[in-house]
Each structure stands twice: as C-alpha cells, then as structure tokens.
Design an enzyme around this catalytic site. Structure first.
Site, PDB file in Angstrom:
ATOM      1  N   ARG A 431       0.840  -1.197   0.000  1.00 17.58           N
ATOM      2  CA  ARG A 431       0.000   0.000   0.000  1.00 17.58           C
ATOM      3  C   ARG A 431       0.873   1.245   0.000  1.00 17.58           C
ATOM      4  O   ARG A 431       1.910   1.292   0.656  1.00 17.58           O
ATOM      5  CB  ARG A 431      -0.906   0.015   1.232  1.00 17.58           C
ATOM      6  CG  ARG A 431      -1.791  -1.210   1.371  1.00 17.58           C
ATOM      7  CD  ARG A 431      -2.338  -1.275   2.792  1.00 17.58           C
ATOM      8  NE  ARG A 431      -3.154  -2.441   3.025  1.00 17.58           N
ATOM      9  CZ  ARG A 431      -2.696  -3.649   3.336  1.00 17.58           C
ATOM     10  NH1 ARG A 431      -1.392  -3.853   3.451  1.00 17.58           N
ATOM     11  NH2 ARG A 431      -3.516  -4.652   3.546  1.00 17.58           N
ATOM     12  N   ARG A 539     -22.141 -16.009  -3.721  1.00 16.09           N
ATOM     13  CA  ARG A 539     -22.562 -14.909  -4.583  1.00 16.09           C
ATOM     14  C   ARG A 539     -21.637 -13.702  -4.470  1.00 16.09           C
ATOM     15  O   ARG A 539     -21.662 -12.806  -5.317  1.00 16.09           O
ATOM     16  CB  ARG A 539     -23.999 -14.500  -4.248  1.00 16.09           C
ATOM     17  CG  ARG A 539     -24.153 -13.764  -2.937  1.00 16.09           C
ATOM     18  CD  ARG A 539     -25.610 -13.459  -2.630  1.00 16.09           C
ATOM     19  NE  ARG A 539     -26.276 -12.804  -3.738  1.00 16.09           N
ATOM     20  CZ  ARG A 539     -27.602 -12.736  -3.883  1.00 16.09           C
ATOM     21  NH1 ARG A 539     -28.383 -13.325  -2.985  1.00 16.09           N
ATOM     22  NH2 ARG A 539     -28.127 -12.110  -4.895  1.00 16.09           N
ATOM     23  N   GLU A 643     -26.268 -13.619   4.266  1.00 16.95           N
ATOM     24  CA  GLU A 643     -25.123 -13.090   3.523  1.00 16.95           C
ATOM     25  C   GLU A 643     -25.343 -11.652   3.073  1.00 16.95           C
ATOM     26  O   GLU A 643     -24.400 -10.858   3.022  1.00 16.95           O
ATOM     27  CB  GLU A 643     -24.796 -13.988   2.325  1.00 16.95           C
ATOM     28  CG  GLU A 643     -25.732 -13.885   1.132  1.00 16.95           C
ATOM     29  CD  GLU A 643     -27.017 -14.655   1.327  1.00 16.95           C
ATOM     30  OE1 GLU A 643     -27.884 -14.593   0.431  1.00 16.95           O
ATOM     31  OE2 GLU A 643     -27.169 -15.319   2.373  1.00 16.95           O
ATOM     32  N   ASP A 644     -26.596 -11.287   2.738  1.00 17.23           N
ATOM     33  CA  ASP A 644     -26.827  -9.911   2.319  1.00 17.23           C
ATOM     34  C   ASP A 644     -26.742  -8.943   3.499  1.00 17.23           C
ATOM     35  O   ASP A 644     -26.331  -7.789   3.341  1.00 17.23           O
ATOM     36  CB  ASP A 644     -28.166  -9.775   1.599  1.00 17.23           C
ATOM     37  CG  ASP A 644     -29.318 -10.353   2.404  1.00 17.23           C
ATOM     38  OD1 ASP A 644     -29.065 -10.916   3.477  1.00 17.23           O
ATOM     39  OD2 ASP A 644     -30.465 -10.248   1.939  1.00 17.23           O
TER      40      ASP A 644
END
Length: 759
Positions: A431, A539, A643-644
């Site tokens: 970074r 997903r 998960e959402d």
C-alpha cells in the site's frame, strides 16, 4: 655609477623597513613560524574551561546534557546490545521469505503453557490473531510465529514478569534463533533508567514494541506500537468524540495537561518544567507529585500548591474542552495519554525526544500531531497559536480517522502490525502512504486486489475520475428444477435491455446441472453460466468473469424493469462506494430483549438494502472473501439470507455511510429460501456440525410456526452475531430515497426521462 648604487641601496632599505613595520604580522603566519603556530593552537581555550565558563554551568552538567538520571549514550548502547545481540536486521537478512511463498501470509501462535497464565492484554493479542484471516493452526503453513509466552511486561519488578524466557524459547524447535518470529512488548526496563532491556535475547525476531526509541529501532524490520491499557477493547472500540462531517465548536482551552510530576528520576525534567507555561486562562498545565510510596520524602516547595490546583479540574472535562493536549514522556517515552488525546480529537503536542511514533512507517503524524522538543517547551504556546484554524480542523479530523482506523481496539492495533509486515514481503504490491492516511485506511484496502487508486470505490472524487459506464448483472439461481423459471427469463430480458449492461453472469447454485445453452434466452450482451458451490456466500466471490466496476446483484425471483435498472445505475455512479438498490430493511435496538431487532416493514428509516436487487462495486467481493475470516463466512452459510446482511454490515463498516434506496414500482416480496433440491449449505440449512442459533424470544404473531418466521428469526440472530463479531453495530440508518426529477409530477410524460417507473 656610485650615485646610482647609492639610490638603489636606499630604495631597498626603505622597502625593507616598510615591510617590517607594516607587514610583520603577516610574516609571522608563514611556515617558518610553525613553532609559534603550534603553540597558538595548543593554547586555544577549551569550551569546558572552568575559568572561561564559570558564570554559566558546571561542565559535567553540560556534558550530561540534561537530567542526570538519563542514561548516557554508552549505557543506551549497552542496553540495545543486550536485546539485539545479532547484527542490525533487515527483512532480507533476518527473515525467511520462502516460508511465505506457498501458503501466503499465515500466522501461527504457540500453544500457551499450562503453568504460565498470560496477562489480559496479551490474551487479547493472541485472540485477535487466532480469530483473524491470518491465523493457521498448522506451523508448517506459517510465515510468522507468535510466542505463547507473555512478553508484554519486562519490568522485573512487575508481578506479570515472566522469568527464564531465554531458557524456554531456546527449547522451542520452531524458534530458530528468532527467525520469522514476532515479539510484542509494552513495558521494558525498570527503575531507575527504564532502558530497552527485555531480559532475554530476541535474536532475529521482529520486535513490536511500545515506547520505542529511535536509536534502538531497526527501520524496515521492527514495528513501533502504541501503549494501550489493559481495559482497551478487544474489538470495535468506542467512537471518537468528533463526529464525521461536524465542525467542532471553539474550545474553551487552547492547551491543557493534567498528570503526574516526577520529582526525581528519568522523565522528571520535562514534567517539572510544565508549570512554566500555565497561565490559568487558555493554557492549563496541572501536575501533582502525590503519587508513589515515598513522594513526601522528595517533595519540593511547589508540591502542596500543585496538589491543591490539581483537584480543581476534571481530566475528562479538560480533554473535551481543549484544542491541543500536551503528551509528555513519562518514565518511558510513550504514555496512555497519547491514545486518549487521539480519541478526544485533542491534537497531541508530543514532548518525548527520540520516540519512534506508533506505526510511523506508514502513518504521517505531521497531519495529526504537533511534534515538539522537550528543550523548547516555552516555545510551544506561541507555536500552536500560529496554526491556522483550517489546519486545526484538518488535524482534528485526522486524529479521528487514525483513532478509528488503527487504534480504537486491540484487533486494529494487532492487524495494523501484521499488515505492515505483510507489505514488506511484497514491496511491489504494498500500500502507498496515501492509502494508509486516507479514508477508509490501509486495513480496508487490499493490495492483492489492485495497487491503482482508480480500481477502488473510495477515491474517484478526490482524483476527479468516475467508475466505468457499464455494469455486470450477477444473478444467483437456486431453482429446485433443472429448467429455467419464468421469473428468471423475464429478469434476463429486462436487464439485457439496459443501455448500460455489459454482460450477464448467472451463478448456478443447485445440485442439478444448468440447462444447455440452447435453453437460455437470446440476449444482446454476453451470457455466462458459472457453477457455484451451493453456498449463500458464493454470490460474493470475486469471480474473474466480472470485469466492470459495477455489479448488479440479483436473485432469480427479482422483478425489475429496464427503466428501474437504468435509473439505479445512474444513481450508483454518483455514489460508487455505497450499496444502491431497491428492497430496503432496517434495524433497531429492542430494549425489552436487550438485543438488535430486524424489521422488513416499510418505515421512514432504512439501514439495509438487500442484495436481491442492488448495485455495488466489485471490490466488495474481494473484501467479503479475503478480508473477512473464514469463520464468519461459515456463519452466514448456516443461516437463512444472512449473507446480504453481512454485505451491508461490511460496507457500512468501511464507509460509515448508509445504503441508498431508489425508486421501485412494486413492493419487494421476500422469498422463503428453498431447501429441497440443493445440498450442503443451501439457504436455510446449516452445514454439518453447525448448530443453528436459537430463535428470538418473540416473533411476529402472523408468522409464527411458518417458514417465514424461521427465516425472520435467523435474520435477527444473524444481525446480533455480526454485531458481536464486529464489537459494535456498523449499520447506519437513513431517511433518504432517490427518485428521478419530475417523478410523479403533473407534467407531460414526454418531459420525463423514466416515465415507465410511474406505471
């Protein structure tokens, strides 16, 4: 002829006389006067000559250069050598980089000894590592090793001092002279000099130490960490006192200090002089010598008055009401006051010469603190009065960012230490200093994803750029049947009709194979089918097929029109760091049950936008998969539609911002997750060995005993378990919904850009 000789002789004689009288001083500087020159040099006065300096100071005091209790350079060097008996290490010479090539940056913690308990602080450090994504239980996979022996307190007068550390570590087969080991330390040395002596040879180990002095610090190898108290939170941590986007009021005090004054010993010189800058108005400097067992034996004429004045002010009140806070050295270079000032948005004024500031390798302290000199204390008030108010505000905002990003919990301190070491292993993928010192911080910017600022969703505005003008539709299909349902066919047609759609990717998450290509509808954009692992968290896997910045996440039963998709994407391009979508939910604190509640009712507030129909940046796929530990992803795989919620919690934790809801024609209907036809972690089914959390004490009356009730209960349990893991509730509520201009206004349809949204 005789006359001419006479004139020549007189001329020569006159020239010699002139040279002798007017140039004699210069003649004495020639080499043949070298004896006198040497004598002159030998008689040149020495700066410590008592006869010349008798009106100033004792030469011994001048040569000691300050507090007589301070160790001399020779003593400091001897203390450093007692700790670092090997040569000055670098990553190339004292670290085996080959151990990190096969399995990546993995950290192994030694098992703790039964007869040797660890302190609360060291237990938090070990716990932070063991619950992180870095940890591995297999030492063969490890790149870095952490001792199970508590090395935080190496003051042999302390009750937590561990003896015979040298003998213990030499018996470890993995020690290897300290190579690829990381040692944490908060306190070193003891009375009276408090040197850096740890009482054992660290060999070639990396030292993560508080109160690190610049002389013993090995740049690019060691890590300077802050001194934190034993009650410092494990995770989460309290917020800073200056809220985001708020302008702080003008503070009552300009500069404050309230703390101990050492009457003797190391560190006493600086604190004894602090009373000189106290004016009782905008500069408050209070000290007390009433501490320690024998303070009365050493008290001076100021002690009684100082002790009385000290009790007149409250320390927390001074922190809240001051712009600058003096952070002087204590017995050691660092102090707890440093983190206290950061949290309070009180700009630290550091008076600790030779202190290697915490994480200075990556943090630009010139943007958040004033680094002063102990010898120039009297110049501090005038110096800080010259700082422009705009810069003062920038300092205060930076203190809050640094506190929240790197210092508010033990987790963040430990993870920052590990990420600094990880960046050293691959300098070409490390970074930049900018990423460490700008929102959202170095811990939340993964260099494995990219090293280009334009690939992240946080820096478009700062650099005057914008995300790509196309999106990828990502549809998760979990149909029980092997054929395509009508909803998914209509969804594909609607999405492919968008002018901004670049491709459609279908994640087939069921046991039965997907239909052949001839069964799928013909579209104007590429259609790709990916076989999933039948886990809800799949997903959010960073599939290579997703090439656009924007991802439109969809469930197969979502019902959207092309106009809705187009408008939502236009909104997202203005807020690329947020989730922008349609079905919204909210959370609340249930005081009766003492836990977080979840509701799907339409209210005036929202904090969750379900990923059944939402836009977000593809970087969040990488953050979800690589930043979060595997245990957290396993948790959401065992709960229905969790998960959402985790994705919303993650984005809110990164941005500190709420999601955005956009115009929707129809109210979204949540589908109860199907269980039949799919195996191994289908939505609503815990994987083998996982125990589904118990339902809340009460559930909606109309849904009791139904599949919807179980799903709702699991969502609430999911929300509370995520809040416990993060240490706080990251979700942010909002009352904002974005509609197109002229939405439902009484004007001609021809003047509206999205007329179909009103049908």
């Amino acid at each position: 002829m005789q006359t001419r000789k006479k004139y020549i002789f007189l001329t020569f004689l006159a020239s010699w006389l002139l040279l002798f009288f007017f140039g004699g001083d210069q003649l004495r500087r020639f080499a043949f006067f070298s004896g006198r020159k040497t004598k002159a040099r030998r008689n040149w006065p020495h700066w410590t000559d008592r006869s010349l300096l008798k009106n100033f100071a004792d030469p011994e005091e001048l040569q000691r250069d300050g507090d007589p209790s301070l160790p001399s350079p020779r003593e400091r060097r001897a203390a450093w050598l007692s700790v670092h008996k090997s040569s000055r290490c670098q990553m190339e010479t004292c670290f085996d980089l080959s151990r990190c090539e096969k399995h990546g940056f993995k950290v192994f913690t030694y098992p703790q000894e039964r007869d040797q308990p660890v302190s609360e602080s060291y237990g938090k450090i070990l716990s932070s590592i063991e619950r992180s994504r870095y940890h591995t239980p297999n030492p063969e996979e490890a790149c870095l090793f952490i001792l199970g022996i508590d090395t935080l307190d190496r003051d042999h007068l302390s009750g937590q001092y561990v003896r015979n550390v040298d003998e213990k570590i030499r018996g470890f087969p993995l020690w290897n002279g300290g190579r690829n080991h990381l040692i944490f330390n908060l306190y070193s040395g003891t009375w009276p000099n408090y040197t850096g002596d740890l009482g054992f040879d660290i060999g070639q180990a990396i030292l993560a130490k508080a109160s690190f002095d610049t002389e013993s610090f090995r740049p690019g190898f060691d890590v300077s960490i802050p001194l934190f108290p034993k009650d410092h939170p494990q995770r989460g941590g309290e917020r800073g006192w200056l809220y985001r986007d708020s302008v702080p009021p003008k503070k009552k005090y300009l500069l404050v200090f309230k703390g101990k004054r050492y009457l003797t010993g190391i560190g006493s010189g600086t604190r004894n002089a602090l009373h000189h800058i106290h004016n009782g108005k905008d500069i408050i400097s209070l000290t007390t010598c009433k501490h320690g067992k024998d303070w009365e034996k050493h008290k001076d004429t100021r002690c009684d008055k100082d002790n009385v004045d000290y009790e007149k002010f409250d320390y927390q009140e001074l922190l809240h009401n001051s712009t600058f806070c003096i952070v002087p050295r204590g017995r050691r270079l660092g102090s707890f006051r440093f983190l206290e000032a950061l949290q309070a948005a009180c700009i630290p004024v550091l008076l600790s010469d030779g202190w290697e500031l915490p994480f200075a390798e990556v943090i630009d302290w010139g943007k958040a603190a004033v680094v002063g000199s102990e010898r120039l204390l009297l110049q501090i008030p005038s110096a800080i009065r010259c700082i422009h108010p705009e810069r003062v505000l920038a300092f205060q905002q930076q203190t809050q960012f640094l506190w929240d990003a790197y210092f508010s919990s033990v987790d963040k301190i430990v993870h920052t230490t590990l990420e600094i070491i990880k960046d050293r292993l691959s300098p070409h993928r490390s970074r930049s200093r900018f990423l460490w010192n700008a929102l959202p911080g170095g811990l939340l910017v993964l260099p494995d994803f990219s090293t280009q600022l334009g690939d992240f969703p946080f820096y478009y505005l700062q650099h005057g750029s914008s995300p790509s003008k196309k999106f990828t539709a990502f549809i998760r299909a979990v149909s029980q049947a092997g054929s395509l349902s009508q909803p998914i066919l209509r969804l594909i047609q609607a999405v492919s009709g968008s002018q901004y759609c670049a491709q459609i990717v279908v994640l087939w998450s069921c046991e039965k194979p997907p239909p052949p290509s001839g069964k799928w509808p013909q579209t104007t954009v590429p259609l790709t089918i990916i076989q999933g692992r039948r886990k809800p968290s799949d997903r959010f896997f960073p599939f290579e097929a997703i090439q656009t910045d924007a991802v439109l996440s969809l469930d197969e039963h979502s019902s959207l029109s092309t106009s809705e998709v187009d408008f939502a994407f236009v909104v997202w391009r203005s807020f690329p760091e947020r989730i922008v979508g349609f079905p919204a939910q909210s959370h609340f604190w249930d005081a009766e049950q003492g836990r977080w509640g979840y509701t799907s009712k339409w209210t005036n507030e929202l904090s969750i936008v379900l990923t059944a129909a939402a836009f977000y940046h593809r970087y969040y796929h990488s953050l979800f998969t690589e930043y979060l530990p595997a245990g957290l992803r396993e948790l959401v795989d065992g709960l229905a539609a969790c998960e959402d919620i985790l994705m919303n919690v993650l984005v809110a934790a990164v941005t500190k911002l709420p999601p955005i809801k956009v115009t929707q024609r129809k109210q979204h209907k949540e589908e109860v997750p199907q269980q039949a036809g799919c195996r191994d972690g289908a939505a609503g089914t815990p994987p083998p060995g996982e125990r589904s959390p118990s339902a809340p004490r009460s559930a909606p009356a109309k849904a009791k005993g139904t599949a919807g009730s179980r799903s709702f209960s699991q969502r609430q349990d999911c929300l509370n378990q995520l809040a416990d893991w993060f240490g706080y509730m990251p979700l942010v509520s909002s009352q904002l919904r974005l509609d197109p201009v002229l939405f439902k206004d009484q004007v001609s349809v021809l003047r509206k850009k999205y007329p179909r949204l009103e049908k």
